[in-house]
Write a protein that holds these residues in place. Structure first.
Motif, PDB file in Angstrom:
ATOM      1  N   PHE A   8      19.221  -0.258  29.993  1.00  0.00           N
ATOM      2  CA  PHE A   8      17.893   0.302  30.148  1.00  0.00           C
ATOM      3  C   PHE A   8      17.177   0.391  28.805  1.00  0.00           C
ATOM      4  O   PHE A   8      15.982   0.089  28.702  1.00  0.00           O
ATOM      5  CB  PHE A   8      17.973   1.689  30.805  1.00  0.00           C
ATOM      6  CG  PHE A   8      16.640   2.321  31.002  1.00  0.00           C
ATOM      7  CD1 PHE A   8      15.772   1.857  31.982  1.00  0.00           C
ATOM      8  CD2 PHE A   8      16.234   3.386  30.205  1.00  0.00           C
ATOM      9  CE1 PHE A   8      14.534   2.435  32.158  1.00  0.00           C
ATOM     10  CE2 PHE A   8      14.992   3.963  30.368  1.00  0.00           C
ATOM     11  CZ  PHE A   8      14.139   3.491  31.355  1.00  0.00           C
ATOM     12  N   ARG A   9      17.878   0.802  27.775  1.00  0.00           N
ATOM     13  CA  ARG A   9      17.293   0.901  26.437  1.00  0.00           C
ATOM     14  C   ARG A   9      16.823  -0.467  25.956  1.00  0.00           C
ATOM     15  O   ARG A   9      15.724  -0.607  25.426  1.00  0.00           O
ATOM     16  CB  ARG A   9      18.305   1.497  25.460  1.00  0.00           C
ATOM     17  CG  ARG A   9      17.693   1.796  24.120  1.00  0.00           C
ATOM     18  CD  ARG A   9      18.610   2.559  23.183  1.00  0.00           C
ATOM     19  NE  ARG A   9      19.798   3.089  23.839  1.00  0.00           N
ATOM     20  CZ  ARG A   9      21.024   2.999  23.335  1.00  0.00           C
ATOM     21  NH1 ARG A   9      21.232   2.439  22.185  1.00  0.00           N
ATOM     22  NH2 ARG A   9      22.051   3.494  23.982  1.00  0.00           N
ATOM     23  N   TRP A  10      17.627  -1.503  26.126  1.00  0.00           N
ATOM     24  CA  TRP A  10      17.225  -2.858  25.723  1.00  0.00           C
ATOM     25  C   TRP A  10      16.042  -3.355  26.550  1.00  0.00           C
ATOM     26  O   TRP A  10      15.157  -4.040  26.044  1.00  0.00           O
ATOM     27  CB  TRP A  10      18.397  -3.831  25.836  1.00  0.00           C
ATOM     28  CG  TRP A  10      19.291  -3.759  24.643  1.00  0.00           C
ATOM     29  CD1 TRP A  10      20.539  -3.230  24.574  1.00  0.00           C
ATOM     30  CD2 TRP A  10      18.984  -4.208  23.328  1.00  0.00           C
ATOM     31  NE1 TRP A  10      21.038  -3.313  23.309  1.00  0.00           N
ATOM     32  CE2 TRP A  10      20.081  -3.923  22.507  1.00  0.00           C
ATOM     33  CE3 TRP A  10      17.877  -4.812  22.749  1.00  0.00           C
ATOM     34  CZ2 TRP A  10      20.115  -4.220  21.164  1.00  0.00           C
ATOM     35  CZ3 TRP A  10      17.914  -5.121  21.398  1.00  0.00           C
ATOM     36  CH2 TRP A  10      19.019  -4.827  20.624  1.00  0.00           C
ATOM     37  N   PHE A  11      16.013  -2.983  27.832  1.00  0.00           N
ATOM     38  CA  PHE A  11      14.890  -3.358  28.681  1.00  0.00           C
ATOM     39  C   PHE A  11      13.590  -2.734  28.175  1.00  0.00           C
ATOM     40  O   PHE A  11      12.552  -3.396  28.107  1.00  0.00           O
ATOM     41  CB  PHE A  11      15.178  -2.929  30.127  1.00  0.00           C
ATOM     42  CG  PHE A  11      14.089  -3.290  31.084  1.00  0.00           C
ATOM     43  CD1 PHE A  11      13.878  -4.608  31.449  1.00  0.00           C
ATOM     44  CD2 PHE A  11      13.281  -2.306  31.628  1.00  0.00           C
ATOM     45  CE1 PHE A  11      12.875  -4.945  32.330  1.00  0.00           C
ATOM     46  CE2 PHE A  11      12.272  -2.628  32.508  1.00  0.00           C
ATOM     47  CZ  PHE A  11      12.064  -3.957  32.864  1.00  0.00           C
ATOM     48  N   VAL A  17       8.207  -4.931  22.902  1.00  0.00           N
ATOM     49  CA  VAL A  17       7.972  -6.145  22.103  1.00  0.00           C
ATOM     50  C   VAL A  17       6.997  -7.069  22.830  1.00  0.00           C
ATOM     51  O   VAL A  17       6.081  -7.628  22.219  1.00  0.00           O
ATOM     52  CB  VAL A  17       9.307  -6.860  21.797  1.00  0.00           C
ATOM     53  CG1 VAL A  17       9.073  -8.244  21.231  1.00  0.00           C
ATOM     54  CG2 VAL A  17      10.139  -6.020  20.847  1.00  0.00           C
ATOM     55  N   ALA A  18       7.150  -7.213  24.134  1.00  0.00           N
ATOM     56  CA  ALA A  18       6.237  -8.053  24.916  1.00  0.00           C
ATOM     57  C   ALA A  18       4.824  -7.481  24.894  1.00  0.00           C
ATOM     58  O   ALA A  18       3.850  -8.225  24.748  1.00  0.00           O
ATOM     59  CB  ALA A  18       6.743  -8.186  26.347  1.00  0.00           C
ATOM     60  N   ALA A  19       4.700  -6.174  25.019  1.00  0.00           N
ATOM     61  CA  ALA A  19       3.372  -5.547  24.973  1.00  0.00           C
ATOM     62  C   ALA A  19       2.727  -5.732  23.601  1.00  0.00           C
ATOM     63  O   ALA A  19       1.525  -6.009  23.507  1.00  0.00           O
ATOM     64  CB  ALA A  19       3.479  -4.067  25.313  1.00  0.00           C
TER      65      ALA A  19
END
Length: 95
Positions: A8-11, A17-19
């Motif tokens: 969940f943390r990596w997600f 990063v995508a935002a």
């Protein structure tokens, strides 16, 4: 449980990063255009008229008592209709 929390943390990190990447790409695309007719035609399209400014003076010269209707192509390659008189102008995209 620990494994699920780590996933969940990596997600969340990947979403952040995508935002950030989307925000940077949008800024790089729109910041140079904000002083162009194409920005006014696309983003500020609800405004019916603008006072004559340096943005429109690159494309047309206002004249007293004359309403001009002409097509213009901005420096970004977008084609638009430009309506201009002595004090006001409006601009719309050509589909």
């Amino acid at each position: 449980m620990r494994k699920l929390g780590e996933i969940f943390r990596w997600f969340v990190v990947l979403l952040l990063v995508a935002a950030a990447a989307i925000a940077i790409i949008t800024a790089v695309y729109w910041l140079p255009r904000r002083d162009c007719l194409c920005y006014k035609a696309r983003i500020e399209k609800d405004v019916l008229q603008w006072e004559i400014d340096e943005t429109v003076l690159e494309y047309a010269e206002p004249e007293e008592g004359v309403m001009k209707l002409q097509t213009v192509e901005c420096k970004h390659g977008d084609r638009m209709w430009l309506r201009i008189d002595k004090e006001w102008y409006s601009v719309d995209y050509i589909d």
